[in-house]
Design an enzyme around this catalytic site. Structure first.
Site, PDB file in Angstrom:
ATOM      1  N   ASN A   1      35.184  57.243  45.784  1.00 37.40           N
ATOM      2  CA  ASN A   1      33.757  57.105  45.471  1.00 37.40           C
ATOM      3  C   ASN A   1      32.929  58.165  46.204  1.00 37.40           C
ATOM      4  OD1 ASN A   1      33.977  55.125  43.614  1.00 37.40           O
ATOM      5  ND2 ASN A   1      33.147  53.483  44.868  1.00 37.40           N
TER       6      ASN A   1
ATOM      7  N   CYS B   1      27.772  50.768  43.943  1.00 38.40           N
ATOM      8  CA  CYS B   1      28.850  51.150  44.869  1.00 38.40           C
ATOM      9  C   CYS B   1      28.720  52.482  45.580  1.00 38.40           C
ATOM     10  CB  CYS B   1      30.179  51.068  44.139  1.00 38.40           C
ATOM     11  SG  CYS B   1      30.559  49.366  43.713  1.00 38.40           S
TER      12      CYS B   1
HETATM   13  P1  NAD Z   1      29.455  41.069  41.586  1.00 34.72           P
HETATM   14  O1  NAD Z   1      28.345  40.780  42.532  1.00 34.72           O
HETATM   15  O2  NAD Z   1      29.175  41.359  40.164  1.00 34.72           O
HETATM   16  O3  NAD Z   1      30.463  39.816  41.597  1.00 34.72           O
HETATM   17  C1  NAD Z   1      30.922  39.188  42.757  1.00 34.72           C
HETATM   18  C2  NAD Z   1      30.998  37.696  42.493  1.00 34.72           C
HETATM   19  O4  NAD Z   1      31.642  37.067  43.612  1.00 34.72           O
HETATM   20  C3  NAD Z   1      29.639  37.005  42.356  1.00 34.72           C
HETATM   21  O5  NAD Z   1      29.554  36.382  41.084  1.00 34.72           O
HETATM   22  C4  NAD Z   1      29.611  35.976  43.504  1.00 34.72           C
HETATM   23  O6  NAD Z   1      28.974  34.756  43.151  1.00 34.72           O
HETATM   24  C5  NAD Z   1      31.085  35.763  43.741  1.00 34.72           C
HETATM   25  N1  NAD Z   1      31.385  35.216  45.071  1.00 34.72           N
HETATM   26  C6  NAD Z   1      30.933  35.636  46.278  1.00 34.72           C
HETATM   27  N2  NAD Z   1      31.464  34.884  47.267  1.00 34.72           N
HETATM   28  C7  NAD Z   1      32.269  33.978  46.680  1.00 34.72           C
HETATM   29  C8  NAD Z   1      33.103  32.941  47.178  1.00 34.72           C
HETATM   30  N3  NAD Z   1      33.218  32.700  48.486  1.00 34.72           N
HETATM   31  N4  NAD Z   1      33.792  32.178  46.288  1.00 34.72           N
HETATM   32  C9  NAD Z   1      33.679  32.413  44.966  1.00 34.72           C
HETATM   33  N5  NAD Z   1      32.916  33.391  44.431  1.00 34.72           N
HETATM   34  C10 NAD Z   1      32.224  34.171  45.279  1.00 34.72           C
HETATM   35  O7  NAD Z   1      30.292  42.245  42.250  1.00 34.72           O
HETATM   36  P2  NAD Z   1      31.194  43.348  41.511  1.00 34.72           P
HETATM   37  O8  NAD Z   1      30.337  44.434  40.973  1.00 34.72           O
HETATM   38  O9  NAD Z   1      32.168  42.647  40.619  1.00 34.72           O
HETATM   39  O10 NAD Z   1      31.963  43.965  42.760  1.00 34.72           O
HETATM   40  C11 NAD Z   1      32.961  43.235  43.441  1.00 34.72           C
HETATM   41  C12 NAD Z   1      33.704  44.189  44.355  1.00 34.72           C
HETATM   42  O11 NAD Z   1      34.358  45.199  43.577  1.00 34.72           O
HETATM   43  C13 NAD Z   1      32.824  44.940  45.355  1.00 34.72           C
HETATM   44  O12 NAD Z   1      33.541  45.084  46.551  1.00 34.72           O
HETATM   45  C14 NAD Z   1      32.632  46.291  44.701  1.00 34.72           C
HETATM   46  O13 NAD Z   1      32.433  47.302  45.660  1.00 34.72           O
HETATM   47  C15 NAD Z   1      33.955  46.501  44.006  1.00 34.72           C
HETATM   48  N6  NAD Z   1      33.903  47.380  42.813  1.00 34.72           N
HETATM   49  C16 NAD Z   1      32.886  47.249  41.919  1.00 34.72           C
HETATM   50  C17 NAD Z   1      32.889  48.036  40.777  1.00 34.72           C
HETATM   51  C18 NAD Z   1      31.788  47.931  39.756  1.00 34.72           C
HETATM   52  O14 NAD Z   1      31.782  48.732  38.841  1.00 34.72           O
HETATM   53  N7  NAD Z   1      30.864  47.014  39.860  1.00 34.72           N
HETATM   54  C19 NAD Z   1      33.940  48.913  40.534  1.00 34.72           C
HETATM   55  C20 NAD Z   1      34.970  48.999  41.459  1.00 34.72           C
HETATM   56  C21 NAD Z   1      34.949  48.207  42.597  1.00 34.72           C
HETATM   57  C1  UGA Z   2      31.725  54.430  40.016  1.00 34.21           C
HETATM   58  C2  UGA Z   2      33.066  55.183  39.910  1.00 34.21           C
HETATM   59  O1  UGA Z   2      32.981  56.134  38.855  1.00 34.21           O
HETATM   60  C3  UGA Z   2      34.212  54.216  39.651  1.00 34.21           C
HETATM   61  O2  UGA Z   2      35.451  54.911  39.653  1.00 34.21           O
HETATM   62  C4  UGA Z   2      34.213  53.147  40.740  1.00 34.21           C
HETATM   63  O3  UGA Z   2      35.224  52.190  40.488  1.00 34.21           O
HETATM   64  C5  UGA Z   2      32.869  52.449  40.782  1.00 34.21           C
HETATM   65  O4  UGA Z   2      31.838  53.437  41.016  1.00 34.21           O
HETATM   66  C6  UGA Z   2      32.752  51.454  41.884  1.00 34.21           C
HETATM   67  O5  UGA Z   2      33.471  51.506  42.862  1.00 34.21           O
HETATM   68  O6  UGA Z   2      31.834  50.649  41.732  1.00 34.21           O
HETATM   69  P1  UGA Z   2      30.016  53.408  38.279  1.00 34.21           P
HETATM   70  O7  UGA Z   2      29.096  53.388  39.458  1.00 34.21           O
HETATM   71  O8  UGA Z   2      30.173  52.179  37.483  1.00 34.21           O
HETATM   72  O9  UGA Z   2      31.476  53.842  38.753  1.00 34.21           O
HETATM   73  O10 UGA Z   2      29.549  54.565  37.265  1.00 34.21           O
HETATM   74  P2  UGA Z   2      29.627  56.164  37.307  1.00 34.21           P
HETATM   75  O11 UGA Z   2      29.979  56.637  35.965  1.00 34.21           O
HETATM   76  O12 UGA Z   2      30.450  56.654  38.425  1.00 34.21           O
HETATM   77  O13 UGA Z   2      28.116  56.552  37.559  1.00 34.21           O
HETATM   78  C7  UGA Z   2      27.480  56.302  38.800  1.00 34.21           C
HETATM   79  C8  UGA Z   2      26.105  56.925  38.788  1.00 34.21           C
HETATM   80  O14 UGA Z   2      26.205  58.347  38.826  1.00 34.21           O
HETATM   81  C9  UGA Z   2      25.285  56.598  37.542  1.00 34.21           C
HETATM   82  O15 UGA Z   2      23.941  56.396  37.905  1.00 34.21           O
HETATM   83  C10 UGA Z   2      25.442  57.839  36.696  1.00 34.21           C
HETATM   84  O16 UGA Z   2      24.383  58.021  35.793  1.00 34.21           O
HETATM   85  C11 UGA Z   2      25.466  58.917  37.763  1.00 34.21           C
HETATM   86  N1  UGA Z   2      26.138  60.168  37.348  1.00 34.21           N
HETATM   87  C12 UGA Z   2      27.449  60.146  37.002  1.00 34.21           C
HETATM   88  C13 UGA Z   2      25.430  61.360  37.356  1.00 34.21           C
HETATM   89  O17 UGA Z   2      24.235  61.401  37.682  1.00 34.21           O
HETATM   90  N2  UGA Z   2      26.070  62.520  36.995  1.00 34.21           N
HETATM   91  C14 UGA Z   2      27.389  62.532  36.652  1.00 34.21           C
HETATM   92  O18 UGA Z   2      27.914  63.626  36.344  1.00 34.21           O
HETATM   93  C15 UGA Z   2      28.092  61.314  36.662  1.00 34.21           C
END
Ligand code: NAD
Ligand code: UGA
Length: 463
Positions: A225, A277
Site C-alpha cells: 500500500n 487504507c
Molecule cells: P469495514 O469497516 O468495512 O468492516 C469491518 C467490520 O468488522 C465491521 O462491519 C465491524 O462491525 C466488524 N467488527 C469489528 N469488530 C468486530 C468484532 N469484535 N466482532 C465482529 N465484528 C466486528 O472494514 P474493511 O474495509 O472490510 O477492512 C477490514 C480490514 O481489511 C482492515 O484492516 C483493512 O485495512 C483491510 N483491507 C481493506 C481493504 C478495502 O478495500 N476496504 C482492502 C484490503 C485490506
Molecule cells: C488500495 C490498493 O489498491 C489495494 O491493493 C489494497 O488492498 C487496498 O488499498 C487496501 O488495502 O485497502 P483501494 O483503496 O480500494 O485499494 O483503491 P485504489 O484503486 O488503490 O485507489 C485508492 C485511491 O487512489 C483512490 O482515491 C483512487 O482514485 C486514487 N488513485 C489511484 C489515483 O489518484 N491515481 C491512480 O493512479 C490510482
C-alpha cells in the site's frame, strides 16, 4: 486436515466479498460471515439482493448464487467460531484516535476483542487467519492472547493479507496477482499454511500462491500500500510542476510509464488519493519506523501523506482563486463523493476535504454522486468536526440527478471518476449555469476541447 467449515469475523468491504468468492469457488465449504453490526448483517441477508450493504460490480450475483447454499451471514459470532476449522479475522483496524500513537498507530482493539472471544469459545484446534491489515508482529500478540486465555487447544496463526481494491473487488478476488500466506516455520505452521493454500487452489493457480514467514507477510501488505500510494503522490507532486511549466502530466505519465522498469499503473494524477487504507497504513508504517527510532525511514514515508494533503488543499485553493478569490454564497457543484468510481465507500475521500475547505470559504455546495446519499455526505463532514452538523446541513444541497445539481452553479468540480459523468449533456449543463462557467476536473476525466468548445473554462490537474 480437510476443511469444510470456515468463518469470517467482520462482514465489511473485505470480509463480505472475500467470503462470497470463497463460497462460490468452494461449494464443499460452509462459509459463515459474522459481525456485531446487526444492521449490516440484516442488509447482507436482505431478500432484495440489491440491498446488500456493499456495492461492488458483480458482487450481488455471487451473493445471490451462494447465500443460503454455503454462504451464511449471522450475528451469532460464538457459534460460528465454535463450528469453524479456520477463522478469518477481517475487522477494521483504523488509525487510533486516542492515547499513545493517536493519529498514527493502528487501533488494534477490535482485533484483540476477536482474539479473546476466539480463545474463550474455541473447544478444538483452530487456524486463525489475519485478513485485516496489521502492523508487523501483531501475530505475536494474537498468539499470546490465544495461548494464555484459551481452553488449552492449539492455535496456528496465519497472515493472509487482502490486496483487493474497491470497485474491482470481485475481479481482483477471482483473478488476483498473488495470494500471500505467512505462517510459522514449524511443521504445525506449515500444515496450517497447506490447509489455506488448498482453499485458494480451488481457483487460483498455485504458482500465484506465495508462502512466507508471518512477519514478511504482515509487512508486505503495509509495503504494497505504501508503494502504491507513493506513486500517486509522486505523480501528483509533478502535476503541480507541470501546471507551472507547460508540461502535461498525462503526457509525462505516458512517457515514463512505457519504461518497463517503471510501468504504467498508478500514475494517474488526481485531486489526491482517498480510501480507508492508504493513509492509515502509511501512518502505521511511519509509527512502526519511529518506534524502532528509524526516523529517516519514518520521514521518508510521511512525505507521501504530506504531499497528498497538499494536493487536496491546492485543488480547493485553485477553485477559490480562479473564481476571483471568493466563493462566498456562490453555488459550487461537486460531481462525485465516493473515493473512487464503482464503490459507495467514501472513507477518506478527497471530496470530503475539498468540500470542507470550500465551506470554510462560505460556498454553497451541491453534491451529486450516483451511489452516495445525503446522510452519508453529512456524516462524513460531521466527522471532521470543523463546524456543527446544522451549519454543514444548511450549506450542502444533495441532488438525485446531476442536472439539478449543476443548475445555477458557478463552477463544477469533478471529484470521482464515475464513467457516467463523461456522457452527460454538457451543453445543457452549460446553459443552466452562471457565466463564466468553470469546470475543475480533479480526475482529468472529461474532454477538454469539447468542453471549451461549448464555452466552459476548463481546468485539469497537471496541465
Ligand atoms: P469495514 O469497516 O468495512 O468492516 C469491518 C467490520 O468488522 C465491521 O462491519 C465491524 O462491525 C466488524 N467488527 C469489528 N469488530 C468486530 C468484532 N469484535 N466482532 C465482529 N465484528 C466486528 O472494514 P474493511 O474495509 O472490510 O477492512 C477490514 C480490514 O481489511 C482492515 O484492516 C483493512 O485495512 C483491510 N483491507 C481493506 C481493504 C478495502 O478495500 N476496504 C482492502 C484490503 C485490506
Ligand atoms: C488500495 C490498493 O489498491 C489495494 O491493493 C489494497 O488492498 C487496498 O488499498 C487496501 O488495502 O485497502 P483501494 O483503496 O480500494 O485499494 O483503491 P485504489 O484503486 O488503490 O485507489 C485508492 C485511491 O487512489 C483512490 O482515491 C483512487 O482514485 C486514487 N488513485 C489511484 C489515483 O489518484 N491515481 C491512480 O493512479 C490510482
Amino acid at each position: 486436515m480437510k476443511i469444510n467449515k470456515i468463518c469470517c469475523i467482520g462482514a465489511g468491504y473485505v470480509g463480505g466479498p472475500t467470503m462470497a468468492v470463497i463460497a462460490q469457488k468452494c461449494p464443499h465449504i460452509k462459509v459463515t460471515v459474522v459481525d456485531i453490526n446487526e444492521q449490516r448483517i440484516a442488509a447482507w441477508n436482505d431478500e432484495n439482493i440489491d440491498n446488500i450493504p456493499i456495492y461492488e460490480p458483480g458482487l450481488s450475483t455471487i451473493v445471490g448464487e451462494t447465500r443460503g447454499r454455503n454462504l451464511f451471514f449471522s450475528i451469532d459470532v460464538e457459534k460460528a467460531i465454535e463450528e469453524a476449522q479456520i477463522i478469518f479475522i477481517s475487522v477494521n483496524t483504523p488509525t487510533k484516535t486516542y492515547g499513545k500513537g493517536k493519529g498514527m498507530a493502528a487501533d488494534l482493539k477490535y482485533i484483540e476483542l476477536c482474539a479473546r472471544q476466539i480463545a474463550r469459545v474455541a473447544k478444538d484446534n483452530k487456524i486463525v487467519v489475519e485478513k485485516s491489515t496489521l502492523p508487523v508482529r501483531t501475530a505475536e500478540a494474537i498468539k499470546n492472547i490465544l495461548d494464555n486465555t484459551g481452553n488449552g487447544v492449539q492455535f496456528q496463526i496465519l497472515s493472509n493479507p487482502e490486496f483487493l481494491a474497491e470497485g474491482t473487488a470481485v475481479s481482483d478476488l477471482l483473478n488476483p496477482d498473488r495470494i500471500l500466506i505467512g505462517g510459522d516455520t514449524t511443521p504445525e505452521g506449515q500444515k496450517a499454511i497447506k490447509s489455506l493454500v488448498e482453499i485458494y487452489a480451488n481457483w487460483i493457480p498455485t504458482i500465484k500462491i506465495l508462502t512466507t514467514n508471518v512477519w514478511s507477510s504482515e509487512l508486505s501488505k503495509l509495503t504494497a500500500n505504501a508503494f502504491l500510494a507513493q506513486r500517486i503522490s509522486s505523480i501528483n507532486a509533478l502535476s503541480e510542476l507541470c501546471e507551472k511549466t507547460g508540461a502535461d502530466i498525462h503526457e509525462v505519465a505516458g512517457a515514463i510509464g512505457m519504461d518497463s522498469r517503471i510501468g504504467s499503473n498508478f500514475l494517474k494524477a488526481s485531486v489526491g488519493f482517498g480510501g480507508s487504507c492508504f493513509q492509515k497504513d502509511i501512518l502505521n508504517l511511519v509509527y512502526i519506523a519511529k518506534s524502532y527510532a528509524l526516523h529517516e525511514v519514518a520521514d521518508y514515508w510521511e512525505q507521501v501523506i504530506i504531499m497528498n494533503d497538499h494536493q487536496k488543499k491546492r485543488f480547493a485553493n485553485r477553485i477559490v482563486q480562479t473564481l476571483y478569490n471568493t466563493v462566498a454564497d456562490k453555488k459550487i457543484t461537486l460531481l462525485g463523493w465516493a473515493f473512487k468510481k464503482d464503490t459507495n465507500d467514501t472513507r477518506e475521500s478527497a471530496a470530503i476535504y475539498v468540500a470542507d475547505d470550500l465551506l470554510n470559504e462560505q460556498a454553497n455546495i451541491s453534491v451529486y454522486d450516483p451511489k452516495v446519499n445525503r446522510k452519508k455526505i453529512l456524516a462524513d463532514l460531521d466527522y471532521l468536526e470543523t463546524r456543527s452538523y446544522k451549519a454543514n446541513a444548511s450549506k450542502i444541497t444533495t441532488c438525485n440527478n446531476p442536472y439539478d445539481a449543476c443548475e445555477g452553479s458557478h463552477a463544477i468540480a469533478i471529484l470521482t471518476e464515475w464513467d457516467e459523468f463523461i456522457y452527460y449533456d454538457w451543453l445543457k449543463i452549460y446553459e443552466s449555469m452562471e457565466k463564466p462557467a468553470f469546470i475543475f476536473d480533479g480526475r482529468n476525466l472529461l474532454n477538454k476541447l469539447d468542453l471549451q468548445k461549448i464555452g466552459f473554462i476548463y481546468q485539469a490537474i497537471g496541465s
